[in-house]
Design an enzyme around this catalytic site. Structure first.
Site, PDB file in Angstrom:
ATOM      1  N   THR A 168      34.693  38.526  40.001  1.00  0.00           N
ATOM      2  CA  THR A 168      34.266  37.694  38.866  1.00  0.00           C
ATOM      3  C   THR A 168      32.847  38.068  38.451  1.00  0.00           C
ATOM      4  OG1 THR A 168      35.663  35.890  39.653  1.00  0.00           O
ATOM      5  CG2 THR A 168      33.956  35.298  38.055  1.00  0.00           C
ATOM      6  N   TRP A 185      32.947  41.549  36.855  1.00  0.00           N
ATOM      7  CA  TRP A 185      33.627  41.546  35.546  1.00  0.00           C
ATOM      8  C   TRP A 185      32.621  41.257  34.432  1.00  0.00           C
ATOM      9  CZ3 TRP A 185      34.369  38.135  31.512  1.00  0.00           C
ATOM     10  CH2 TRP A 185      35.371  38.460  30.595  1.00  0.00           C
ATOM     11  N   HIS A 186      31.617  40.446  34.736  1.00  0.00           N
ATOM     12  CA  HIS A 186      30.667  40.052  33.701  1.00  0.00           C
ATOM     13  C   HIS A 186      29.668  41.145  33.358  1.00  0.00           C
ATOM     14  CE1 HIS A 186      32.273  36.044  34.519  1.00  0.00           C
ATOM     15  NE2 HIS A 186      31.874  35.768  33.299  1.00  0.00           N
ATOM     16  N   GLY A 187      29.505  42.118  34.228  1.00  0.00           N
ATOM     17  CA  GLY A 187      28.586  43.195  33.873  1.00  0.00           C
ATOM     18  C   GLY A 187      28.268  44.100  35.045  1.00  0.00           C
TER      19      GLY A 187
END
Lengths: 467, 398
Positions: free
Chosen positions: A317, A320-322
């Protein structure tokens, strides 16, 4: 192209709507597909080829997976192959430079970074594609025999670049046939306007306060109040930006006859972090739950395995954001707090008055946003240091950044409407005879103000100021 | 059910009304200029595959749509007024005191602009740590320059470091430079001791110096360069209230125009080369005096009349008995560079913000002075050139 742009509002959307409602039902998906590819190409003219290739590749592989249903091993191999290709593409564009950078540091290599620009929305549409192929493998959905219909699903512009992550199983039937009605169309438009206003009037304005500190913390002299104000502004910015975008996507979906699931449910009214994650970016958390956590064994296994599964999900998670360590740190931070909540804190919180659990949750979430927003670990260190060892007083900070005061109004509005105030106001108004009319007038007035803000934002003489 | 249907029809009609307004933008005759904002408006461009692939078509379309949007000028003015009203929330006692009245912040966050007796000025503040670090790194580059050649520094103090409330310079650049620089150098500054003097030297609506300020600068520079009997102006020409400076644009004071005046000088014949190409003229002072300029309303007077920024300009006065000069400058150099050049053989003027782009090669100081047989170097720049940015000084340390 962004929803919050004049080009989208006054050129793309009206033309698409006119064409969409002029053609017969059987051609509507084609109009949507072409419109979606133009929408994507507007911002990413070259990467639209990547998307088309992805549609073609996944269409045929899914068909083969479906055909080979009796050869389980081959099916599994094909699934692994398709997952590797899709995640591989995501890795190359999003994580390659990050990996190179870290390899260079750890092993003292001198590999040149690839400097590939990130195709917009690749994280979202990769997950959508995976949900389709995995569900075909699991026989949860029927394989799509029409490549244009699958293309419409993957490229569908309302949710293409910032979600929500719509699963194929949720729209399988709607892709084939969906109902259009004036009521649904108008409700969709209302929802779109609401999201547009959230993004343009609140998110964009509170962003100015947040950026005062976060865009370059070393250039401003900070103290705890300045950091708290900016962090709060960022918490509002990310919520109104993202949930505003989801509102616009859901609204546009309705206009074109689709029903997308909700992606946000007043996350800042959560009374625990577990509760927060049930309300924040719901489509992502449920995706990880169904396609990673449960296949790994979920919680129906030994405690050690459960801990492994839980950690994998939260690391992913974060990632996934960066492609940056602060996102990983943010994922780990959430994981740790959630683990503590699940082990013992949850039971304690259940017996404490809601106001205290709300405050503590809000503080924890904001600490998380600090990890999330910091550009680099150095910036993060500087902000934390300035919080405990202030460089300037609040008065000094405001004196040097006095214009942010004018944006406090948007911050106050943001703080009020992060609770279900609008929802309750709407419910009450709709009970009156002219309630809907009044509500529509309010919405349209806000819509006009937001359009004015967009027109105004193009006036930017500042770049010439130094010359 | 019927009532709901009626409500939906009303809503749809209102939404359509908003969209018709937008559609009108695309079909109406495009407006060329904004008389209120005093600028050219972006026009819709023709579609080409190349422009689409590199994103220029899309960028232009977005800008044109905003510029051509019905009532866009009024929207911007009113928006500016609302922002100004919101800024009045700021307690004036602490920040603005008596002389300053808050106006706006520039979006880049670099300056706070204040109305000071109708002059738009930047709020003074001491350099912060980051700016001091930039200054240090620039001084290291200047020291490299000083070690190679005789160098002169002329600094124009801007209101960023002068407090008009107390009438004092809160940060003296010339002292900071003198203290930390080594080698063969001289430093002079455009000095003003109070707000009345400032008003004499600068525009109301722009951050640049006016004809009096730049003439004082010319006198200070020639004094520093030991030039005897510097030129005197042969006349003053004014076109009253025609100049709309960038500070006014910044704070959307669209109604404010500044007086624009120039001195006329008699400068000997000379050759002009801009970025390697020979040109007939650099500035348009004569055109201004004869009212022979093309866009009277949208004219950006300061840069168009005095000449604008280029990567490299060479003035050749064919005085082989005299020295060759290199001037490194920002926009403050426009009114004085040709005046100073007349006392040298050939004068090279380099603007480091444009050099690499326009000359298609990086600027390497030591190579440049050797290749062009430069004898002396003169910096003419605002204090912010030395303070805020070190990217524009790239190449000076090589």
């Amino acid at each position: 192209m962004l929803f919050s742009s004049l080009t989208f509002l006054f050129a793309f959307l009206p033309i698409t709507l006119i064409l969409y409602f002029l053609v017969k039902d059987k051609y509507k998906n084609y109009i949507l597909l072409v419109a979606s590819l133009i929408f994507y190409a507007w911002g990413e003219p070259k990467y639209v080829i990547l998307m088309i290739l992805s549609i073609i590749f996944n269409f045929f592989i899914a068909k083969i997976i479906d055909k080979k249903s009796k050869k389980k091993k081959l099916q599994k191999l094909l699934l692994a192959f398709v997952v590797i290709v899709n995640i591989g593409a995501l890795f190359i564009f999003k994580y390659l430079d990050f990996a190179i950078e870290n390899l260079n540091v750890v092993f003292n290599f001198n590999i040149q970074p690839a400097h590939l620009s990130l195709p917009i929305g690749i994280s979202f549409y990769t997950f959508q594609i995976l949900s389709y192929v995995i569900d075909v493998y699991r026989k949860k959905v029927k394989v799509q025999k029409n490549i244009f219909t699958l293309g419409t699903y993957i490229a569908l512009f309302p949710q293409l670049i910032a979600g929500p992550i719509v699963r194929y199983s949720d729209v399988e039937k709607q892709l084939k046939s969906r109902t259009h009605s004036l009521e649904k169309f108008c409700d969709g438009f209302r929802r779109f306007i609401l999201g547009f206003v959230k993004k343009v009037l609140i998110a964009n304005n509170v962003a100015i306060i947040a950026d005062t500190v976060f865009s370059d913390p070393s250039s401003v002299e900070l103290g705890p109040v300045a950091i708290v104000i900016s962090l709060l502004a960022y918490a509002l910015q990310i919520y109104y930006d993202f949930s505003g975008y989801s509102d616009m996507a859901i609204g546009l979906g309705k206009i074109f006859g689709f029903d997308f699931d909700e992606n946000f449910n007043y996350p800042y009214s959560a009374t625990s972090l577990t509760d927060f994650w049930r309300r924040w970016h719901i489509s992502l958390t449920s995706w990880f739950r169904d396609y990673v956590y449960i296949p790994l064994g979920g919680n129906r296994c030994s405690k050690l395995k459960w801990l492994r599964n839980f950690s994998i999900v939260w690391l992913l998670t974060g990632f996934w954001h960066g492609a940056s360590w602060n996102f990983v740190l943010w994922g780990v931070f959430n994981m740790v707090i959630l683990l503590i909540e699940k082990q013992f804190l949850g039971k304690i919180l259940a017996n404490i008055p809601k106001i205290f659990t709300w405050i503590s949750t809000f503080i924890v979430v904001n600490i998380g946003w600090l990890l999330f927003r910091a550009n680099t670990m150095d910036d993060l260190g500087l902000i934390v240091k300035s919080f405990f060892y202030p460089e300037a007083s609040t008065a000094d900070f405001l004196a040097h950044n006095f214009s942010i005061v004018s944006y406090f109004l948007f911050m106050i509005l943001g703080l009020i409407f992060m609770f279900p105030v609008w929802k309750k106001m709407t419910e009450k108004l709709l009970k009156w005879k002219f309630g809907r009319f009044i509500l529509d007038i309010i919405l349209l007035a806000l819509f006009c103000v937001a359009i004015c803000a967009l027109v105004n934002s193009s006036y930017n003489p500042f770049i010439y100021f130094r010359f | 059910m019927k009532k709901r249907l009626k409500e939906e029809h009303v809503f749809l009609a209102l939404v359509c009304l908003v969209f018709i307004l937008g559609a009108y933008t695309l079909i109406k005759n495009p407006k060329k200029t904004s008389t209120v904002e005093n600028r050219n408006l972006t026009q819709f461009s023709h579609f080409t595959i190349n422009a689409f692939l590199n994103g220029k078509f899309q960028d232009n379309f977005d800008k044109a749509l905003a510029d051509q949007f019905p009532m866009s000028e009024k929207i911007r003015i009113n928006y500016g007024n609302v922002v100004a009203k919101l800024l009045e929330i700021v307690p004036n006692d602490d920040i603005c005191k008596n002389r300053y009245t808050s106006l706006a912040n520039d979006s880049a966050g670099n300056y706070r602009l204040f109305n000071c007796e109708d002059y738009i000025v930047r709020m003074p503040h001491l350099p912060n740590q980051k700016q001091l670090e930039v200054l240090e790194s620039n001084i290291a580059k200047f020291n490299h320059v000083n070690s190679l050649i005789k160098t002169y520094y002329y600094i124009i103090n801007t209101p960023l470091t002068f407090d008009f409330e107390k009438n004092e310079n809160i940060f003296d650049f010339s002292e900071a430079l003198k203290e930390k620089m080594s080698g063969d150098f001289d430093v002079a500054t455009l000095k003003y001791d109070n707000f009345e003097q400032y008003k004499d030297y600068f525009y109301k609506t722009d951050h640049h110096w006016n004809y009096k300020g730049s003439y004082q600068g010319f006198l200070d520079i020639t004094n520093m360069l030991d030039v005897k009997n510097p030129s005197k102006p042969s006349g003053t020409f004014s076109n009253h209230e025609c100049f709309f400076g960038t500070a006014a644009k910044n704070v959307r004071r669209f109604e404010d125009l500044d007086e624009f005046t120039v001195y006329k000088y008699d400068i000997p014949e000379h050759e002009i080369f801009i970025n390697g190409q020979q040109k007939q003229q650099y500035n348009h002072i004569d055109d201004f005096i004869s009212h022979n300029y093309e866009y009277s309303q949208l004219y950006t007077f300061y840069q168009n009349v005095y000449g604008t920024s280029y990567g490299e300009i060479i003035f050749d006065f064919h005085n082989p008995e005299k020295k060759n000069l290199l001037i490194i400058t920002d926009s403050f150099g426009h009114p004085v560079k040709e005046l100073v050049a007349q006392y040298f053989n050939h004068t090279h003027i380099v603007d480091l913000r444009h050099y690499q782009d326009e000359m298609k090669k990086p600027f390497v100081f030591s190579k440049y002075i050797n290749e062009n047989k430069i004898d002396e170097v003169l910096f003419i720049a605002s204090s912010e050139f030395f303070l805020l940015d070190n990217t524009t000084t790239e190449g000076l340390d090589k």
